[in-house]
Design a protein around this motif. Structure first.
Motif, PDB file in Angstrom:
ATOM      1  N   CYS A  56       0.828  -1.200   0.000  1.00 53.82           N
ATOM      2  CA  CYS A  56       0.000   0.000   0.000  1.00 53.82           C
ATOM      3  C   CYS A  56       0.869   1.259   0.000  1.00 53.82           C
ATOM      4  CB  CYS A  56      -0.943  -0.014   1.203  1.00 53.82           C
ATOM      5  SG  CYS A  56      -1.992   1.452   1.311  1.00 53.82           S
ATOM      6  N   ARG A  57       1.886   1.278   0.865  1.00 57.41           N
ATOM      7  CA  ARG A  57       2.766   2.447   0.941  1.00 57.41           C
ATOM      8  C   ARG A  57       3.535   2.646  -0.366  1.00 57.41           C
ATOM      9  NH1 ARG A  57       5.935   1.018   6.112  1.00 57.41           N
ATOM     10  NH2 ARG A  57       7.272   2.710   5.433  1.00 57.41           N
ATOM     11  N   LEU A  58       3.954   1.555  -0.994  1.00 57.68           N
ATOM     12  CA  LEU A  58       4.624   1.650  -2.292  1.00 57.68           C
ATOM     13  C   LEU A  58       3.684   2.219  -3.354  1.00 57.68           C
ATOM     14  CD1 LEU A  58       6.690  -1.649  -2.602  1.00 57.68           C
ATOM     15  CD2 LEU A  58       7.576   0.675  -2.794  1.00 57.68           C
ATOM     16  N   ALA A  59       2.456   1.750  -3.346  1.00 57.11           N
ATOM     17  CA  ALA A  59       1.479   2.237  -4.324  1.00 57.11           C
ATOM     18  C   ALA A  59       1.230   3.726  -4.146  1.00 57.11           C
ATOM     19  CB  ALA A  59       0.171   1.456  -4.197  1.00 57.11           C
ATOM     20  N   LEU A  60       1.108   4.169  -2.907  1.00 58.71           N
ATOM     21  CA  LEU A  60       0.898   5.592  -2.643  1.00 58.71           C
ATOM     22  C   LEU A  60       2.117   6.418  -3.063  1.00 58.71           C
ATOM     23  CD1 LEU A  60      -0.866   5.376   0.843  1.00 58.71           C
ATOM     24  CD2 LEU A  60      -1.914   5.980  -1.367  1.00 58.71           C
ATOM     25  N   LEU A  61       3.311   5.914  -2.752  1.00 58.58           N
ATOM     26  CA  LEU A  61       4.538   6.601  -3.141  1.00 58.58           C
ATOM     27  C   LEU A  61       4.640   6.705  -4.659  1.00 58.58           C
ATOM     28  CD1 LEU A  61       7.283   7.869  -2.424  1.00 58.58           C
ATOM     29  CD2 LEU A  61       8.226   5.551  -2.392  1.00 58.58           C
ATOM     30  N   ALA A  62       4.324   5.621  -5.339  1.00 62.27           N
ATOM     31  CA  ALA A  62       4.380   5.613  -6.804  1.00 62.27           C
ATOM     32  C   ALA A  62       3.385   6.622  -7.381  1.00 62.27           C
ATOM     33  CB  ALA A  62       4.085   4.211  -7.338  1.00 62.27           C
ATOM     34  N   GLU A  63       2.197   6.624  -6.855  1.00 63.96           N
ATOM     35  CA  GLU A  63       1.177   7.560  -7.339  1.00 63.96           C
ATOM     36  C   GLU A  63       1.601   9.007  -7.084  1.00 63.96           C
ATOM     37  OE1 GLU A  63      -3.486   8.688  -6.489  1.00 63.96           O
ATOM     38  OE2 GLU A  63      -2.786   6.675  -6.017  1.00 63.96           O
ATOM     39  N   ASP A  64       2.091   9.275  -5.885  1.00 60.83           N
ATOM     40  CA  ASP A  64       2.521  10.638  -5.541  1.00 60.83           C
ATOM     41  C   ASP A  64       3.690  11.112  -6.401  1.00 60.83           C
ATOM     42  OD1 ASP A  64       0.571  10.793  -3.608  1.00 60.83           O
ATOM     43  OD2 ASP A  64       1.943  10.441  -1.914  1.00 60.83           O
ATOM     44  N   SER A  65       4.578  10.185  -6.782  1.00 61.77           N
ATOM     45  CA  SER A  65       5.763  10.576  -7.547  1.00 61.77           C
ATOM     46  C   SER A  65       5.556  10.416  -9.054  1.00 61.77           C
ATOM     47  CB  SER A  65       6.988   9.793  -7.080  1.00 61.77           C
ATOM     48  OG  SER A  65       6.771   8.407  -7.241  1.00 61.77           O
ATOM     49  N   GLY A  66       4.374   9.971  -9.465  1.00 62.77           N
ATOM     50  CA  GLY A  66       4.089   9.841 -10.895  1.00 62.77           C
ATOM     51  C   GLY A  66       4.877   8.749 -11.579  1.00 62.77           C
ATOM     52  N   THR A  67       5.151   7.683 -10.853  1.00 62.11           N
ATOM     53  CA  THR A  67       5.917   6.572 -11.418  1.00 62.11           C
ATOM     54  C   THR A  67       5.201   5.265 -11.096  1.00 62.11           C
ATOM     55  OG1 THR A  67       8.147   5.639 -11.588  1.00 62.11           O
ATOM     56  CG2 THR A  67       7.440   6.312  -9.391  1.00 62.11           C
ATOM     57  N   SER A  68       5.843   4.159 -11.310  1.00 64.71           N
ATOM     58  CA  SER A  68       5.234   2.854 -11.017  1.00 64.71           C
ATOM     59  C   SER A  68       5.920   2.192  -9.829  1.00 64.71           C
ATOM     60  CB  SER A  68       5.342   1.937 -12.242  1.00 64.71           C
ATOM     61  OG  SER A  68       6.693   1.590 -12.475  1.00 64.71           O
ATOM     62  N   ILE A  69       5.237   1.233  -9.255  1.00 65.06           N
ATOM     63  CA  ILE A  69       5.833   0.444  -8.173  1.00 65.06           C
ATOM     64  C   ILE A  69       7.095  -0.251  -8.684  1.00 65.06           C
ATOM     65  CG2 ILE A  69       5.513  -1.572  -6.685  1.00 65.06           C
ATOM     66  CD1 ILE A  69       2.560  -0.777  -6.421  1.00 65.06           C
ATOM     67  N   ASN A  70       7.012  -0.808  -9.894  1.00 62.48           N
ATOM     68  CA  ASN A  70       8.188  -1.484 -10.464  1.00 62.48           C
ATOM     69  C   ASN A  70       9.368  -0.546 -10.571  1.00 62.48           C
ATOM     70  OD1 ASN A  70       7.159  -4.065 -10.735  1.00 62.48           O
ATOM     71  ND2 ASN A  70       6.444  -3.738 -12.819  1.00 62.48           N
ATOM     72  N   ALA A  71       9.126   0.703 -11.004  1.00 66.07           N
ATOM     73  CA  ALA A  71      10.221   1.662 -11.138  1.00 66.07           C
ATOM     74  C   ALA A  71      10.858   1.957  -9.786  1.00 66.07           C
ATOM     75  CB  ALA A  71       9.715   2.950 -11.784  1.00 66.07           C
ATOM     76  N   ILE A  72      10.033   2.107  -8.750  1.00 65.95           N
ATOM     77  CA  ILE A  72      10.564   2.375  -7.407  1.00 65.95           C
ATOM     78  C   ILE A  72      11.397   1.198  -6.920  1.00 65.95           C
ATOM     79  CG2 ILE A  72       9.927   2.688  -4.979  1.00 65.95           C
ATOM     80  CD1 ILE A  72       7.518   4.325  -6.011  1.00 65.95           C
ATOM     81  N   ILE A  73      10.888  -0.005  -7.094  1.00 65.93           N
ATOM     82  CA  ILE A  73      11.616  -1.199  -6.653  1.00 65.93           C
ATOM     83  C   ILE A  73      12.922  -1.343  -7.427  1.00 65.93           C
ATOM     84  CG2 ILE A  73      11.554  -3.732  -6.590  1.00 65.93           C
ATOM     85  CD1 ILE A  73       8.517  -3.442  -5.972  1.00 65.93           C
ATOM     86  N   ARG A  74      12.868  -1.136  -8.753  1.00 67.64           N
ATOM     87  CA  ARG A  74      14.075  -1.242  -9.576  1.00 67.64           C
ATOM     88  C   ARG A  74      15.133  -0.230  -9.125  1.00 67.64           C
ATOM     89  NH1 ARG A  74      11.762  -1.019 -14.136  1.00 67.64           N
ATOM     90  NH2 ARG A  74      11.796   1.235 -14.307  1.00 67.64           N
ATOM     91  N   GLU A  75      14.722   1.036  -8.917  1.00 68.58           N
ATOM     92  CA  GLU A  75      15.659   2.068  -8.473  1.00 68.58           C
ATOM     93  C   GLU A  75      16.257   1.726  -7.112  1.00 68.58           C
ATOM     94  OE1 GLU A  75      13.386   5.671  -8.530  1.00 68.58           O
ATOM     95  OE2 GLU A  75      13.122   5.607 -10.705  1.00 68.58           O
ATOM     96  N   THR A  76      15.420   1.226  -6.206  1.00 70.02           N
ATOM     97  CA  THR A  76      15.887   0.866  -4.872  1.00 70.02           C
ATOM     98  C   THR A  76      16.899  -0.273  -4.941  1.00 70.02           C
ATOM     99  OG1 THR A  76      13.768   1.569  -3.945  1.00 70.02           O
ATOM    100  CG2 THR A  76      15.135   0.119  -2.581  1.00 70.02           C
ATOM    101  N   LEU A  77      16.615  -1.282  -5.756  1.00 70.82           N
ATOM    102  CA  LEU A  77      17.543  -2.410  -5.910  1.00 70.82           C
ATOM    103  C   LEU A  77      18.851  -1.953  -6.550  1.00 70.82           C
ATOM    104  CD1 LEU A  77      15.065  -5.214  -7.026  1.00 70.82           C
ATOM    105  CD2 LEU A  77      16.214  -4.983  -4.809  1.00 70.82           C
ATOM    106  N   GLU A  78      18.772  -1.088  -7.555  1.00 71.38           N
ATOM    107  CA  GLU A  78      19.988  -0.575  -8.187  1.00 71.38           C
ATOM    108  C   GLU A  78      20.848   0.174  -7.182  1.00 71.38           C
ATOM    109  OE1 GLU A  78      18.462   1.714 -11.462  1.00 71.38           O
ATOM    110  OE2 GLU A  78      18.266  -0.045 -12.750  1.00 71.38           O
TER     111      GLU A  78
END
Length: 85
Positions: A56-78
């Motif tokens: 849920c928190r990832l979904a909200l973060l993605a929505e607020d930042s105009g990106t996708s959950i996958n993009a956030i996870i990928r950036e975090t892993l990188e």
């Protein structure tokens, strides 16, 4: 990490297929001769189970930042992998 590479070529689909198959056979034989397991390829799909509150928190973060959950996870892993190196 190094990647194994198999190259092949041909002037027709039949030649490409035959050279590809020969390349695979040669790779497997080489691995057997060296006593190593052939490397598996990765398709880029990884299923991760996480608690629903984190989802849920990832979904909200993605929505607020105009990106996708996958993009956030990928950036975090990188970022994490850069720290680990």
């Amino acid at each position: 990490m190094t990647k194994d590479s198999i190259t092949y070529e041909g002037n027709s689909i039949a030649e490409l297929r035959a050279d590809f198959e020969a390349g695979i056979e040669s790779y497997i034989e080489g691995c057997e001769a060296m006593g190593v397991k052939p490397r598996k390829s990765f398709n880029g799909v990884l299923n991760v189970r996480i608690p629903s509150d984190i989802h849920c928190r990832l979904a909200l973060l993605a929505e607020d930042s105009g990106t996708s959950i996958n993009a956030i996870i990928r950036e975090t892993l990188e970022q994490r992998l850069q720290v680990a190196v």
